[in-house]
Write a protein that holds these residues in place. Structure first.
Motif, PDB file in Angstrom:
ATOM      1  N   GLU A   6       1.137  -1.270   0.170  1.00  0.00           N
ATOM      2  CA  GLU A   6      -0.277  -0.374   0.191  1.00  0.00           C
ATOM      3  C   GLU A   6       1.029   1.188  -0.011  1.00  0.00           C
ATOM      4  O   GLU A   6       2.009   1.432   0.561  1.00  0.00           O
ATOM      5  CB  GLU A   6      -0.509   0.005   1.009  1.00  0.00           C
ATOM      6  N   GLU A   7       0.771   2.100  -0.331  1.00  0.00           N
ATOM      7  CA  GLU A   7       1.482   3.280  -1.009  1.00  0.00           C
ATOM      8  C   GLU A   7       1.029   4.595   0.489  1.00  0.00           C
ATOM      9  O   GLU A   7       0.006   4.230   1.058  1.00  0.00           O
ATOM     10  CB  GLU A   7       0.715   4.406  -2.010  1.00  0.00           C
ATOM     11  N   ASN A   9       0.792   6.950   3.097  1.00  0.00           N
ATOM     12  CA  ASN A   9      -0.251   8.196   3.202  1.00  0.00           C
ATOM     13  C   ASN A   9      -0.162   8.767   4.404  1.00  0.00           C
ATOM     14  O   ASN A   9      -0.805   8.684   5.920  1.00  0.00           O
ATOM     15  CB  ASN A   9      -1.896   7.455   2.981  1.00  0.00           C
ATOM     16  N   ASP A  11      -1.124  11.966   5.667  1.00  0.00           N
ATOM     17  CA  ASP A  11      -2.502  12.216   6.364  1.00  0.00           C
ATOM     18  C   ASP A  11      -3.289  11.116   7.071  1.00  0.00           C
ATOM     19  O   ASP A  11      -3.743  11.201   7.610  1.00  0.00           O
ATOM     20  CB  ASP A  11      -3.290  13.020   4.745  1.00  0.00           C
ATOM     21  N   LYS A  12      -3.361   9.313   6.108  1.00  0.00           N
ATOM     22  CA  LYS A  12      -3.701   8.561   6.736  1.00  0.00           C
ATOM     23  C   LYS A  12      -2.928   8.549   8.150  1.00  0.00           C
ATOM     24  O   LYS A  12      -3.318   8.348   9.565  1.00  0.00           O
ATOM     25  CB  LYS A  12      -3.986   7.796   6.207  1.00  0.00           C
TER      26      LYS A  12
END
Length: 100
Positions: A6-7, A9, A11-12
């Motif tokens: 998964e890239e 992130n 913000d996540k």
């Protein structure tokens, strides 16, 4: 077969961090309760009169701040092979010593 990673992130990650730290007191209380539940049978906690209680108030009332020196007798028993629940609810099977 290679799995797609998964890239990342940012913000996540920030959202998750903020969620976890929003109610830090509750998280700390739950963590202490879990630690006390896991180690309720420890001789050290029993000797202080905690008697299986897992609430922060009982912990504060029964368990004093101590130094390494005060715990040495328990530590040496573990080093000498005593597998009973001395400082933790489960036997300590490995001890790492560091020389200063």
């Amino acid at each position: 077969m290679l799995e797609k990673v998964e890239e990342f992130n940012m913000d996540k990650v920030i959202q998750e961090f903020e969620l976890l730290t929003r109610d830090a007191e509750r998280v700390q209380r739950e963590t202490l309760k879990r630690i006390l539940e896991d180690n309720a049978s420890a001789e050290y906690l029993q000797s202080l009169g905690l008697n299986g209680r897992t609430d922060p108030e009982s912990f504060k009332a029964c368990v004093p701040m101590v130094t390494h020196k005060e715990l040495e007798p328990y530590i040496y028993r573990i080093i000498d092979g005593d597998a009973s629940p001395i400082l933790t609810g489960k036997p300590i099977t490995t001890m790492s010593l560091r020389c200063s």
